[in-house]
Scaffold this active site. Structure first.
Site, PDB file in Angstrom:
ATOM      1  N   HIS A 185     -52.348  72.443 -18.686  1.00 16.69           N
ATOM      2  CA  HIS A 185     -51.429  73.310 -19.437  1.00 16.69           C
ATOM      3  C   HIS A 185     -51.908  74.765 -19.513  1.00 16.69           C
ATOM      4  O   HIS A 185     -51.548  75.482 -20.455  1.00 16.69           O
ATOM      5  CB  HIS A 185     -51.245  72.743 -20.858  1.00 16.69           C
ATOM      6  CG  HIS A 185     -49.809  72.741 -21.317  1.00 16.69           C
ATOM      7  ND1 HIS A 185     -49.359  73.558 -22.340  1.00 16.69           N
ATOM      8  CD2 HIS A 185     -48.736  72.033 -20.908  1.00 16.69           C
ATOM      9  CE1 HIS A 185     -48.080  73.355 -22.528  1.00 16.69           C
ATOM     10  NE2 HIS A 185     -47.661  72.437 -21.684  1.00 16.69           N
ATOM     11  N   HIS A 285     -40.763  70.670 -11.570  1.00 22.25           N
ATOM     12  CA  HIS A 285     -41.021  70.657 -13.016  1.00 22.25           C
ATOM     13  C   HIS A 285     -39.689  70.486 -13.738  1.00 22.25           C
ATOM     14  O   HIS A 285     -38.717  71.158 -13.399  1.00 22.25           O
ATOM     15  CB  HIS A 285     -41.649  72.008 -13.363  1.00 22.25           C
ATOM     16  CG  HIS A 285     -42.021  72.192 -14.787  1.00 22.25           C
ATOM     17  ND1 HIS A 285     -41.352  73.054 -15.627  1.00 22.25           N
ATOM     18  CD2 HIS A 285     -43.013  71.644 -15.525  1.00 22.25           C
ATOM     19  CE1 HIS A 285     -41.934  73.044 -16.817  1.00 22.25           C
ATOM     20  NE2 HIS A 285     -42.937  72.194 -16.792  1.00 22.25           N
TER      21      HIS A 285
HETATM   22 MG   LIG Z   1     -47.198  71.478 -17.062  1.00 21.17          MG
END
Ligand SMILES: [Mg+2]
Length: 382
Positions: A185, A285
């Site tokens: 992240h 994504h």
């Molecule tokens: Mg990610």
């Protein structure tokens, strides 16, 4: 045929939809949103309206280039997310005009279904062993989770051990061959990333994601050289020009362009083809809604290098509403044995529940991600 109306809607949990209406009654839906900056993207779409009204919606490539180039400034999250939503809606219209799924208009599908993985664990992952087992029992063969909480440039081995314990718990509950993707992240900096990646090796992760932020993309070859774990990234990259640099630098195994941020179907199809030339896999994504998911599937269907599709059913961000709430044809998005079939209906293949969309837009969401701070009071990456 001409575009006569462009409408934008904010819907929970944190999404934004675009509706393009034509004078012949065809209606296209897109999902143009940048989570946490949804109002800015909606304003940007409204700003692009003069380039759209009166235009022939079938000329997608020309419209894409007009809204990309005619405003002089280009790129970045807000502008490209606006273009993404408009692009998806135009493809939806084109498919409906020809009464065919979008992938039929892009060469036809080269796969019947694609593997999906499920999110577990939330922002601060805990009890992930049981959560992963639950997904495995539901038919999934892979999960993704956040690896760490806040992590300083140089942090403690206690925090490293916490990451390893989480991954070990999943290995223990789900067995040797269950897919475990670990999303860093962008929370990890260079001094810690090599330690974490190297130590994770023994658990054979499916991939590690955003090991460092893409502004440090020149580090990827170094990270790749120190561990035998596939590296994924790309959700915060916004055009083929961003991905060009990433692919040239190397070290990345899986790219994750977001169909709602990286220029829509038109641009991500080009990004996917470019990655294929570098033998790099594609895993779009998609922590977003049903229109974005369906747009992803159209590209997955026609991209030989597509391997996984992210989806947000059950993700911790989806509070109040979820993916299937906004579509009438829910049955087309059921997962079987960890796979989802390609959509079969015309256009993007989603029948949007417009009544609910209008209702949601009356009290627009104001979603923002939390602001985290380190123990010393400095702001942390979330
Ligand atoms: Mg990610």
């Amino acid at each position: 045929m001409k575009i006569v109306e462009v409408n934008t809607y904010l819907v929970r949990p944190r999404w934004g939809f675009v509706e393009i209406i034509t004078d012949q009654g065809y209606v296209g839906w897109g999902e143009g949103v940048l989570e946490g900056h949804a109002d800015a993207v909606q304003a940007c779409i409204q700003e692009m309206k003069p380039y759209l009204i009166g235009q022939d919606p079938s000329r997608i490539e020309d419209i894409w280039n007009t809204i990309y180039r005619a405003g002089f400034y280009r790129g970045g999250g807000v502008l490209m997310s606006a273009i993404s939503g408009i692009d998806q809606a135009l493809w939806d219209i084109k498919g409906k005009v020809f009464s065919a799924p979008v992938y039929e208009l892009m060469g036809g599908k080269c796969r019947d279904k694609i593997k999906v993985y499920s999110w577990i664990g939330g922002d601060r992952p805990s009890d992930v062993g049981a959560a992963a087992k639950e997904k495995m029992d539901a038919g999934f063969s892979a999960i993704k989770m956040n690896g760490t909480e806040e992590l300083q440039y140089v942090d403690t081995y206690e925090k490293v051990d916490e990451v390893l314990e989480r991954v070990a718990a999943i290995r223990e509950s789900c067995g040797k061959y269950f897919g475990i993707a670990v999303d860093f992240h962008g929370r990890v900096h260079k001094p810690m990333v090599k330690i974490l990646a190297k130590k994770l090796e023994e658990f054979d992760p499916l991939f590690i994601e955003e090991p460092v932020l893409c502004e440090h993309m020149e580090l990827f070859p170094e990270i790749a050289a120190c561990c035998n774990v596939p590296i994924a990234t790309g959700e915060r990259m916004f055009s083929r020009y961003d991905f060009k640099r990433l692919l040239q630098i190397g070290g990345v195994d899986i790219i994750q362009p977001d169909l709602s941020h990286a220029g829509g179907i038109t641009e991500v199809k080009k990004i996917a083809a470019m990655a294929e030339a570098y033998d790099v896999a594609l895993a779009p994504h998609c922590p977003l809604g049903p229109i974005a998911l369906s747009a992803c599937l159209q590209v997955d269907a026609t991209s030989y290098n597509a391997v996984f599709q992210e989806q947000s059913i059950g993700i911790h961000y989806n509070v109040g509403k979820s993916v299937l709430d906004y579509i009438i044809n829910k049955e087309d998005f059921t997962f079987k044995d960890g796979y989802v079939d390609m959509p079969t209906k015309p256009g993007l293949g989603v029948e949007v529940n417009k009544e609910l969309v209008i209702e949601e837009n009356k009290t627009p969401h104001q979603w923002k991600n939390p602001v985290w701070r380190h123990a010393d009071g400095s702001v942390a990456e979330w």
